[in-house]
Motif scaffolding. Structure first.
Motif, PDB file in Angstrom:
ATOM      1  N   SER A  31      -8.229  -2.129   0.906  1.00 51.00           N
ATOM      2  CA  SER A  31      -8.392  -2.966   2.113  1.00 51.00           C
ATOM      3  C   SER A  31      -8.629  -4.126   1.482  1.00 51.00           C
ATOM      4  O   SER A  31      -9.336  -4.758   0.622  1.00 51.00           O
ATOM      5  CB  SER A  31      -9.766  -2.332   2.578  1.00 51.00           C
ATOM      6  OG  SER A  31      -9.690  -0.976   3.002  1.00 51.00           O
ATOM      7  N   PRO A  32      -8.438  -5.334   2.657  1.00 50.06           N
ATOM      8  CA  PRO A  32      -8.485  -6.641   2.072  1.00 50.06           C
ATOM      9  C   PRO A  32      -9.990  -6.947   1.997  1.00 50.06           C
ATOM     10  O   PRO A  32     -11.031  -6.439   2.865  1.00 50.06           O
ATOM     11  CB  PRO A  32      -7.979  -7.392   3.644  1.00 50.06           C
ATOM     12  CG  PRO A  32      -7.126  -6.485   4.117  1.00 50.06           C
ATOM     13  CD  PRO A  32      -7.709  -5.002   3.757  1.00 50.06           C
ATOM     14  N   PRO A  33     -10.589  -7.488   0.939  1.00 47.56           N
ATOM     15  CA  PRO A  33     -12.050  -7.766   0.990  1.00 47.56           C
ATOM     16  C   PRO A  33     -12.675  -8.548   1.782  1.00 47.56           C
ATOM     17  O   PRO A  33     -11.998  -9.523   2.382  1.00 47.56           O
ATOM     18  CB  PRO A  33     -12.127  -8.536  -0.533  1.00 47.56           C
ATOM     19  CG  PRO A  33     -10.635  -9.329  -0.583  1.00 47.56           C
ATOM     20  CD  PRO A  33      -9.817  -8.359  -0.113  1.00 47.56           C
ATOM     21  N   GLY A  34     -13.956  -8.366   2.270  1.00 48.01           N
ATOM     22  CA  GLY A  34     -14.498  -9.118   3.384  1.00 48.01           C
ATOM     23  C   GLY A  34     -15.316 -10.465   2.782  1.00 48.01           C
ATOM     24  O   GLY A  34     -15.211 -10.356   1.554  1.00 48.01           O
ATOM     25  N   GLY A  37      -5.851  -6.040  -5.124  1.00 51.82           N
ATOM     26  CA  GLY A  37      -5.353  -5.213  -4.096  1.00 51.82           C
ATOM     27  C   GLY A  37      -3.797  -4.774  -4.307  1.00 51.82           C
ATOM     28  O   GLY A  37      -3.434  -5.223  -5.325  1.00 51.82           O
ATOM     29  N   ARG A  47       0.886  -1.269  -0.171  1.00 53.37           N
ATOM     30  CA  ARG A  47       0.021   0.213  -0.088  1.00 53.37           C
ATOM     31  C   ARG A  47       0.799   1.314   0.070  1.00 53.37           C
ATOM     32  O   ARG A  47       0.523   2.194  -0.743  1.00 53.37           O
ATOM     33  CB  ARG A  47      -0.839  -0.002   1.215  1.00 53.37           C
ATOM     34  CG  ARG A  47      -1.732   1.257   1.303  1.00 53.37           C
ATOM     35  CD  ARG A  47      -2.693   1.627   0.595  1.00 53.37           C
ATOM     36  NE  ARG A  47      -3.547   2.610   0.635  1.00 53.37           N
ATOM     37  CZ  ARG A  47      -4.470   2.944   1.441  1.00 53.37           C
ATOM     38  NH1 ARG A  47      -5.171   1.882   2.289  1.00 53.37           N
ATOM     39  NH2 ARG A  47      -4.963   4.298   1.414  1.00 53.37           N
ATOM     40  N   PRO A  79     -13.755  -0.615   3.882  1.00 53.99           N
ATOM     41  CA  PRO A  79     -13.657  -1.667   2.881  1.00 53.99           C
ATOM     42  C   PRO A  79     -14.876  -1.625   2.099  1.00 53.99           C
ATOM     43  O   PRO A  79     -15.925  -1.938   2.843  1.00 53.99           O
ATOM     44  CB  PRO A  79     -13.507  -3.052   3.758  1.00 53.99           C
ATOM     45  CG  PRO A  79     -12.716  -2.464   4.926  1.00 53.99           C
ATOM     46  CD  PRO A  79     -13.571  -1.147   5.286  1.00 53.99           C
ATOM     47  N   THR A 114      -9.191  -2.396  -4.626  1.00 51.67           N
ATOM     48  CA  THR A 114      -9.238  -1.853  -3.198  1.00 51.67           C
ATOM     49  C   THR A 114      -7.931  -2.109  -2.592  1.00 51.67           C
ATOM     50  O   THR A 114      -7.145  -3.167  -2.678  1.00 51.67           O
ATOM     51  CB  THR A 114     -10.387  -2.321  -2.365  1.00 51.67           C
ATOM     52  OG1 THR A 114     -10.514  -2.102  -1.146  1.00 51.67           O
ATOM     53  CG2 THR A 114     -10.368  -4.090  -2.483  1.00 51.67           C
TER      54      THR A 114
END
Length: 489
Positions: A462-465, A481, A209, A429, A460
């Motif tokens: 953020s780590p995907p949910g 990511g 990131r 997220p 994204t």
């Protein structure tokens, strides 16, 4: 040199050629063309003629003095000067041998060309480097003299090698292609900015990131990344190099602009508007605030595009003759400077803390700049590494926009499938609704053929949910990511 092994190898092959040869090393300002050539010539004798931007009446004598200093003490110089002043048998002083062009030495460049012609008299001529050669090759009189020198070298079989470094825009397609003695056009070596993964290798301990965020703001200029301290954070590096009044990187944004753009109020107003987020013709007129009518933008925008400062992008689903265009600055560092730093120069001069200003007042502008830079960055990933996450890499990438849809990410893969998507970088997220919005827009896009071959994509930080992962599996869709962009995931 950072990740320049291929270019250095190409230069080594050029220097190994026994015959007279010429090479154009071209690329944008700040990509390290001069440094690359100096590195390749560190064990090879060379003579440098630098483009100064001065009028020929001043540049010519300055070039002659510089050449005299560089050649002083070189083996064979005194003998060469004597031979140069001695009329050859059967001809006038300085006349060219049979089969070469004979032109009068141009007035302001007379002494400089006299020293250059001395290279042909030396037993082992040093490499002639025309550094920053745009103004030199734009001068017809000097270019004609260089072509005559080149023709004489070929006629005599002298191993004279010439290297010219130029900006990417305006690079001549052929150097000295006039006349029978000119020979083939010069070889070409393109020097491009570092790609994301190449720049990230200089900061191996940073998170993916952090690498993506800084690259989105400053791009891939090797000079900037060579100054980055890998032991400290991206924010501190940006504050130290670009924001602080004494920052060493502050000269780079100016170097990215040609002199006639820097000195033109209307052109600079367009640069500022683009850095502030203007993309369309109407937005540029409103943001620049110096044009009375939209028609006045044309010549200035055309100049910026031809100079490589601005990129004009067409929607991928638009017809070739369509006027559906959007514009953006070609260099992220230029956008960062004019969009985030320049508005706060007064506060910096008053002594405000650069890091505090960067993390506070400048933060919204930096986030907006990052968001605008990420779609082209992901497009580059699709073009060069798309097969790592998709059925194939892309053969073209850009954006698609029209009535009812605006997708900054669009591409056609080599397999024929079409890819569309968005970037959701900051904030919480994204959930399944973010992917649903992309799928809904895809239904209104004319770009692509079979619906079965349309692939939604969401990028994204953020780590995907779990819900987003399940929704992507049903689509099917791709979620990327920063780790995937860097090849770490």
């Amino acid at each position: 040199m950072i990740n320049r092994d291929i270019e250095l190898h190409a230069l080594a092959n050029f220097l190994a050629e026994p015959a007279p040869s010429r090479l154009l090393v071209h690329g944008d300002a700040g990509v390290g063309k001069s440094t690359l050539v100096r590195t390749a010539l560190r064990r090879t004798a060379s003579v440098w003629l630098t483009g100064s931007g001065l009028p020929p009446e001043l540049a010519g004598p300055a070039a002659a003095a510089a050449l005299r200093e560089q050649l002083r003490g070189h083996p064979g110089v005194e003998e060469g000067l004597h031979a140069l002043d001695t009329p050859p048998e059967g001809g006038a002083r300085g006349s060219a041998p049979p089969g070469t062009r004979s032109r009068a030495t141009p007035g302001p460049w007379r002494d400089a060309v006299r020293w250059l012609r001395l290279l042909l008299r030396l037993p082992d001529p040093p490499v002639l480097v025309l550094d920053g050669a745009d103004p030199l090759l734009d001068d017809r009189r000097l270019r004609a003299a260089l072509d005559a020198l080149w023709g004489e070298a070929r006629a005599r079989g002298r191993p004279l090698r010439m290297i010219a470094t130029l900006r990417g825009a305006g690079t001549p397609e052929a150097w000295g292609a006039e006349g029978e003695s000119a020979g083939p056009p010069a070889q070409r070596l393109a020097v491009t900015p570092l790609r994301l993964r190449e720049a990230a290798r200089t900061v191996p301990r940073w998170s993916a990131r952090e690498c993506v965020d800084l690259y989105a703001l400053v791009g891939g200029l090797p000079a900037f990344w060579s100054w980055v301290d890998p032991g400290t954070s991206p924010a501190r590096n940006l504050a130290r190099l670009l924001v602080a009044p004494e920052g060493i990187g502050r000269d780079l944004p100016g170097a990215l602009l040609p002199a006639d753009v820097l000195g033109n109020r209307r052109s600079m107003a367009l640069v500022t508007a683009l850095a502030g987020g203007a993309r369309t013709w109407g937005e540029l007129r409103h943001g620049a605030r110096v044009f009375r009518a939209s028609a006045e933008l044309g010549p200035y925008l055309t100049r910026l595009v031809s100079a490589g400062v601005v990129l004009a992008e067409r929607s991928l689903d638009a017809a070739p003759g369509s006027r559906r265009r959007r514009y953006r600055l070609a260099h992220p560092l230029l956008a960062c400077w004019h969009g985030a730093v320049v508005p706060h120069l007064g506060a910096l001069q008053r002594g405000d803390d650069p890091l505090g200003l960067l993390r506070g007042t400048m933060a919204p502008a930096l986030r907006a700049l990052t968001a605008r830079a990420l779609p082209p960055l992901v497009g580059e990933f699709l073009l060069h590494h798309g097969e790592e996450a998709l059925p194939a890499r892309a053969r073209e990438a850009g954006g698609a926009w029209g009535e009812g849809y605006d997708l900054p990410l669009a591409a056609t893969l080599e397999s024929g499938a079409a890819v569309y998507g968005r970037v959701a970088w900051d904030g919480p997220p994204p959930g399944p609704d973010a992917l649903d919005a992309v799928v809904g827009e895809i239904r209104r896009v004319r770009y692509g053929f079979d619906r079965e071959a349309r692939i939604p994509i969401l990028v994204t930080a953020s780590p995907p949910g779990p819900e987003l992962i399940r929704r992507a599996a049903r689509a099917p869709a791709v979620v990327l990511g920063p780790e995937q962009l860097l090849g770490r995931g």
